[in-house]
Scaffold this motif. Structure first.
Motif, PDB file in Angstrom:
ATOM      1  N   MET A 187       0.843  -1.200   0.000  1.00  0.00           N
ATOM      2  CA  MET A 187       0.000   0.000   0.000  1.00  0.00           C
ATOM      3  C   MET A 187       0.880   1.252   0.000  1.00  0.00           C
ATOM      4  SD  MET A 187      -3.119   1.106   0.010  1.00  0.00           S
ATOM      5  CE  MET A 187      -4.247  -0.015   0.755  1.00  0.00           C
ATOM      6  N   ALA A 188       1.965   1.234   0.757  1.00  0.00           N
ATOM      7  CA  ALA A 188       2.879   2.378   0.800  1.00  0.00           C
ATOM      8  C   ALA A 188       3.550   2.588  -0.555  1.00  0.00           C
ATOM      9  CB  ALA A 188       3.931   2.175   1.885  1.00  0.00           C
ATOM     10  N   VAL A 189       3.915   1.498  -1.221  1.00  0.00           N
ATOM     11  CA  VAL A 189       4.516   1.613  -2.554  1.00  0.00           C
ATOM     12  C   VAL A 189       3.529   2.281  -3.509  1.00  0.00           C
ATOM     13  CG1 VAL A 189       5.323   0.277  -4.542  1.00  0.00           C
ATOM     14  CG2 VAL A 189       6.116  -0.311  -2.262  1.00  0.00           C
ATOM     15  N   VAL A 190       2.277   1.867  -3.446  1.00  0.00           N
ATOM     16  CA  VAL A 190       1.252   2.467  -4.306  1.00  0.00           C
ATOM     17  C   VAL A 190       1.080   3.952  -3.989  1.00  0.00           C
ATOM     18  CG1 VAL A 190      -1.231   2.432  -4.828  1.00  0.00           C
ATOM     19  CG2 VAL A 190       0.040   0.301  -4.712  1.00  0.00           C
ATOM     20  N   GLU A 191       1.052   4.310  -2.720  1.00  0.00           N
ATOM     21  CA  GLU A 191       0.897   5.705  -2.326  1.00  0.00           C
ATOM     22  C   GLU A 191       2.043   6.562  -2.860  1.00  0.00           C
ATOM     23  OE1 GLU A 191       0.810   5.312   1.879  1.00  0.00           O
ATOM     24  OE2 GLU A 191      -1.213   4.484   1.907  1.00  0.00           O
ATOM     25  N   VAL A 192       3.275   6.071  -2.722  1.00  0.00           N
ATOM     26  CA  VAL A 192       4.441   6.825  -3.186  1.00  0.00           C
ATOM     27  C   VAL A 192       4.416   6.953  -4.709  1.00  0.00           C
ATOM     28  CG1 VAL A 192       6.967   6.811  -3.326  1.00  0.00           C
ATOM     29  CG2 VAL A 192       5.849   6.279  -1.165  1.00  0.00           C
ATOM     30  N   ILE A 193       4.050   5.892  -5.403  1.00  0.00           N
ATOM     31  CA  ILE A 193       4.004   5.938  -6.869  1.00  0.00           C
ATOM     32  C   ILE A 193       2.939   6.909  -7.347  1.00  0.00           C
ATOM     33  CG2 ILE A 193       3.392   4.591  -8.919  1.00  0.00           C
ATOM     34  CD1 ILE A 193       4.843   2.224  -7.619  1.00  0.00           C
ATOM     35  N   ILE A 194       1.774   6.884  -6.744  1.00  0.00           N
ATOM     36  CA  ILE A 194       0.708   7.830  -7.128  1.00  0.00           C
ATOM     37  C   ILE A 194       1.176   9.256  -6.899  1.00  0.00           C
ATOM     38  CG2 ILE A 194      -1.594   8.671  -6.515  1.00  0.00           C
ATOM     39  CD1 ILE A 194      -2.373   5.742  -6.022  1.00  0.00           C
ATOM     40  N   GLY A 195       1.798   9.511  -5.760  1.00  0.00           N
ATOM     41  CA  GLY A 195       2.320  10.856  -5.483  1.00  0.00           C
ATOM     42  C   GLY A 195       3.362  11.283  -6.482  1.00  0.00           C
TER      43      GLY A 195
END
Length: 78
Positions: free
Chosen positions: A61-69
């Protein structure tokens, strides 16, 4: 079932990604910000390690959050 989701952590991950994306886009325009990129890289790795302490699903989930940002940061900087 995801019951532990915290919007503050999501905002932190998104913010780190957004800063990284913006800094990378600014570098392509000629800005000299290697030290800023290094600090953002360290912060993103620390955030991912912190998220991984809660389990694999939170790391992902953190990887997805960083990628979206990062994607939004790059798009906003163009």
């Amino acid at each position: 079932m995801i019951t532990m989701f915290n919007w503050l952590y999501a905002l932190i991950g998104f913010g780190i990604g957004w800063l990284g994306g913006s800094a990378k886009a600014a570098e392509k325009k000629g800005a000299q910000n290697k030290s800023l990129q290094l600090m953002i890289g360290i912060a993103s790795i620390a955030f991912l390690i912190f998220s991984a302490t809660f389990g694999l699903q939170w790391f992902l989930m953190a990887v997805v959050e960083v990628i979206i940002g990062a994607v939004i940061g790059i798009k906003m900087s163009k």
